[in-house]
Scaffold this active site. Sequence first.
Site, PDB file in Angstrom:
ATOM      1  N   CYS A 198     -23.104  -3.246  -2.873  1.00  0.00           N
ATOM      2  CA  CYS A 198     -21.915  -2.405  -2.947  1.00  0.00           C
ATOM      3  C   CYS A 198     -22.317  -0.968  -3.265  1.00  0.00           C
ATOM      4  CB  CYS A 198     -20.964  -2.929  -4.024  1.00  0.00           C
ATOM      5  SG  CYS A 198     -19.410  -1.990  -4.121  1.00  0.00           S
ATOM      6  N   ASP A 254     -20.859   0.896  -5.225  1.00  0.00           N
ATOM      7  CA  ASP A 254     -20.487   1.175  -6.622  1.00  0.00           C
ATOM      8  C   ASP A 254     -21.664   1.804  -7.387  1.00  0.00           C
ATOM      9  OD1 ASP A 254     -20.021   0.727  -9.505  1.00  0.00           O
ATOM     10  OD2 ASP A 254     -18.279  -0.410  -8.831  1.00  0.00           O
ATOM     11  N   ARG A 310     -22.422   1.786 -10.306  1.00  0.00           N
ATOM     12  CA  ARG A 310     -22.965   1.005 -11.424  1.00  0.00           C
ATOM     13  C   ARG A 310     -23.914  -0.101 -10.975  1.00  0.00           C
ATOM     14  NH1 ARG A 310     -17.076  -0.501 -13.419  1.00  0.00           N
ATOM     15  NH2 ARG A 310     -16.997  -0.781 -11.165  1.00  0.00           N
ATOM     16  N   HIS A 329     -20.815  -7.756  -6.821  1.00  0.00           N
ATOM     17  CA  HIS A 329     -20.726  -7.638  -8.285  1.00  0.00           C
ATOM     18  C   HIS A 329     -19.323  -7.994  -8.735  1.00  0.00           C
ATOM     19  CE1 HIS A 329     -18.521  -3.693  -8.464  1.00  0.00           C
ATOM     20  NE2 HIS A 329     -18.992  -3.614  -7.232  1.00  0.00           N
ATOM     21  N   CYS A 359     -15.496  -5.943  -8.688  1.00  0.00           N
ATOM     22  CA  CYS A 359     -15.639  -4.981  -7.583  1.00  0.00           C
ATOM     23  C   CYS A 359     -14.268  -4.377  -7.225  1.00  0.00           C
ATOM     24  CB  CYS A 359     -16.243  -5.679  -6.371  1.00  0.00           C
ATOM     25  SG  CYS A 359     -16.485  -4.564  -4.956  1.00  0.00           S
TER      26      CYS A 359
HETATM   27 CO    CO Z   1     -17.984  -2.951  -5.588  1.00  0.00          CO
END
Ligand code: CO
Length: 233
Positions: free
Chosen positions: A42, A44, A46, A98, A101
Amino acid sequence: MRELKSLFEKNAKWSKDVRTSDASFFERLSQQQTPDYLWIGCADSRVPANQIIGLDPGEVFVHRNVANLVVHTDLNCLSAIQYAVDVLRVKHIIVCGHYGCGGVEAAISKPELGLIENWLRHIEDVYSKHEKSLEKLEDHASKVNRLCELNVIEQVVNVCRTTIVRGAWRRGQALAVHGWVYGLSDGLLRDLDMCLSQPEEVDSALAKAVQRSVNGIALAVDLNSQPSDTPTV
Ligand code: CO
């Protein structure tokens, strides 16, 4: 502000630190890359691939998009897979989602987000496919996290069904495809029991992994990872 000076300072420090511990690191790396892994994760912020699995630059080839999707007609993702498999000859493809999400959460709660809603339709398709088991979950966080797992499982299948992976397996090239989920709240990876290295394994592994997810084995350890109200991919 226009120059983002602080980032250049951080970069200079990082480059110096790396050279201090390994003087020829960049010179060596600039000659070639020989990663054993392709990471599909992803976007993302993080979930940084290298840090999570403790690998240095040069050790993992990375493709990231919102909600780690492998769409059959996405030339960007397919090109990354093709280059990794045919040219770099990676030995493993890891699809890593994750918990919590934002992209997955948005596919359930459907806020108005504009263009990205079209991309998230692919996750809504995963939801529809597994609607029966997902509807049994009462709280929102459990539903999101289960869908995070199911999304990874389905994307692993999508990887295995590409012409690229099928071709590699047909040629006898050693290549395994894995499905993992990362926990934002503890920094740990969970294996979704989707490790495939033969085309014949796909259907039974899919059924097994879905059942494992429905039984809540991986899910149970990370229910504290609540999706935020505002989706953040
Ligand atoms: Co995500």
